[in-house]
Design a protein around this motif. Structure first.
Motif, PDB file in Angstrom:
ATOM      1  N   GLY A 125      -5.508  -8.215  10.227  1.00 38.57           N
ATOM      2  CA  GLY A 125      -4.446  -9.113  10.666  1.00 38.57           C
ATOM      3  C   GLY A 125      -3.112  -8.907   9.984  1.00 38.57           C
ATOM      4  N   TYR A 126      -2.996  -7.882   9.135  1.00 37.98           N
ATOM      5  CA  TYR A 126      -1.712  -7.624   8.485  1.00 37.98           C
ATOM      6  C   TYR A 126      -0.806  -6.840   9.413  1.00 37.98           C
ATOM      7  N   GLU A 127       0.506  -7.042   9.268  1.00 36.88           N
ATOM      8  CA  GLU A 127       1.481  -6.283  10.033  1.00 36.88           C
ATOM      9  C   GLU A 127       2.498  -5.700   9.068  1.00 36.88           C
ATOM     10  N   LEU A 128       3.119  -4.598   9.477  1.00 36.70           N
ATOM     11  CA  LEU A 128       4.125  -3.971   8.631  1.00 36.70           C
ATOM     12  C   LEU A 128       5.334  -4.882   8.537  1.00 36.70           C
ATOM     13  N   PHE A 129       5.727  -5.188   7.317  1.00 33.11           N
ATOM     14  CA  PHE A 129       6.851  -6.084   7.095  1.00 33.11           C
ATOM     15  C   PHE A 129       8.093  -5.284   6.747  1.00 33.11           C
ATOM     16  N   THR A 130       7.989  -4.402   5.796  1.00 28.19           N
ATOM     17  CA  THR A 130       9.115  -3.536   5.453  1.00 28.19           C
ATOM     18  C   THR A 130       8.582  -2.344   4.677  1.00 28.19           C
ATOM     19  N   GLY A 175       8.691   6.547  -9.635  1.00 25.13           N
ATOM     20  CA  GLY A 175       8.798   7.547  -8.580  1.00 25.13           C
ATOM     21  C   GLY A 175       7.622   7.462  -7.628  1.00 25.13           C
ATOM     22  N   GLY A 176       7.371   8.545  -6.920  1.00 22.34           N
ATOM     23  CA  GLY A 176       6.256   8.560  -5.979  1.00 22.34           C
ATOM     24  C   GLY A 176       6.739   8.311  -4.564  1.00 22.34           C
ATOM     25  N   PRO A 177       5.801   8.184  -3.635  1.00 22.39           N
ATOM     26  CA  PRO A 177       6.171   8.013  -2.217  1.00 22.39           C
ATOM     27  C   PRO A 177       6.666   6.600  -1.920  1.00 22.39           C
ATOM     28  N   ASP A 178       7.259   6.464  -0.756  1.00 24.37           N
ATOM     29  CA  ASP A 178       7.617   5.125  -0.287  1.00 24.37           C
ATOM     30  C   ASP A 178       6.342   4.303  -0.164  1.00 24.37           C
ATOM     31  N   ARG A 179       6.497   2.987  -0.281  1.00 28.49           N
ATOM     32  CA  ARG A 179       5.335   2.104  -0.165  1.00 28.49           C
ATOM     33  C   ARG A 179       5.516   1.204   1.048  1.00 28.49           C
ATOM     34  N   LEU A 180       4.402   0.833   1.652  1.00 27.37           N
ATOM     35  CA  LEU A 180       4.425  -0.030   2.828  1.00 27.37           C
ATOM     36  C   LEU A 180       4.108  -1.452   2.395  1.00 27.37           C
ATOM     37  N   VAL A 209       0.857  -1.186   0.000  1.00 28.66           N
ATOM     38  CA  VAL A 209       0.000   0.000   0.000  1.00 28.66           C
ATOM     39  C   VAL A 209       0.890   1.232   0.000  1.00 28.66           C
ATOM     40  N   SER A 210       0.299   2.359  -0.332  1.00 25.79           N
ATOM     41  CA  SER A 210       1.100   3.580  -0.407  1.00 25.79           C
ATOM     42  C   SER A 210       0.678   4.630   0.614  1.00 25.79           C
ATOM     43  N   THR A 211      -0.358   4.337   1.403  1.00 23.90           N
ATOM     44  CA  THR A 211      -0.760   5.309   2.427  1.00 23.90           C
ATOM     45  C   THR A 211      -0.894   4.621   3.786  1.00 23.90           C
ATOM     46  N   VAL A 212      -0.691   5.416   4.808  1.00 24.47           N
ATOM     47  CA  VAL A 212      -0.822   4.895   6.165  1.00 24.47           C
ATOM     48  C   VAL A 212      -2.271   4.486   6.441  1.00 24.47           C
ATOM     49  N   GLU A 213      -3.216   5.203   5.836  1.00 29.18           N
ATOM     50  CA  GLU A 213      -4.626   4.868   6.044  1.00 29.18           C
ATOM     51  C   GLU A 213      -4.919   3.457   5.546  1.00 29.18           C
ATOM     52  N   GLU A 214      -4.375   3.109   4.366  1.00 28.30           N
ATOM     53  CA  GLU A 214      -4.576   1.758   3.846  1.00 28.30           C
ATOM     54  C   GLU A 214      -3.927   0.730   4.768  1.00 28.30           C
ATOM     55  N   ALA A 215      -2.751   1.057   5.286  1.00 27.61           N
ATOM     56  CA  ALA A 215      -2.057   0.134   6.186  1.00 27.61           C
ATOM     57  C   ALA A 215      -2.858  -0.075   7.461  1.00 27.61           C
ATOM     58  N   ASN A 216      -3.430   1.003   7.984  1.00 32.98           N
ATOM     59  CA  ASN A 216      -4.250   0.882   9.195  1.00 32.98           C
ATOM     60  C   ASN A 216      -5.470   0.014   8.934  1.00 32.98           C
TER      61      ASN A 216
END
Length: 60
Positions: A21-26, A34-39, A8-15
């Motif tokens: 049940g997903y967790e931040l992996f890297t 280009g563009g923002p960092d992705r989660l 995902v590319s936004t913190v809202e999507e990650a939340n």
């Protein structure tokens, strides 16, 4: 152990996915366009379980 992955590319999507049940992996750097960092998120792949509650039988 098998995992399911999502990017995902936004913190809202990650939340939102963390509630599933997903967790931040890297964190991935921007892609070739280009563009923002992705989660990069992952969760354990549950085998043979249907969504919802599972009932456990207690030995009697």
């Amino acid at each position: 152990m098998a995992f399911e992955y999502k990017v995902v590319s936004t913190v809202e999507e990650a939340n939102q996915l963390s509630e599933d049940g997903y967790e931040l992996f890297t964190i991935l750097p921007p892609g070739p366009n280009g563009g923002p960092d992705r989660l990069y998120l992952r969760r354990e792949k549950r085998r043979g379980q249907t969504p919802g509650f599972s009932r456990e039988s207690k030995p009697g």
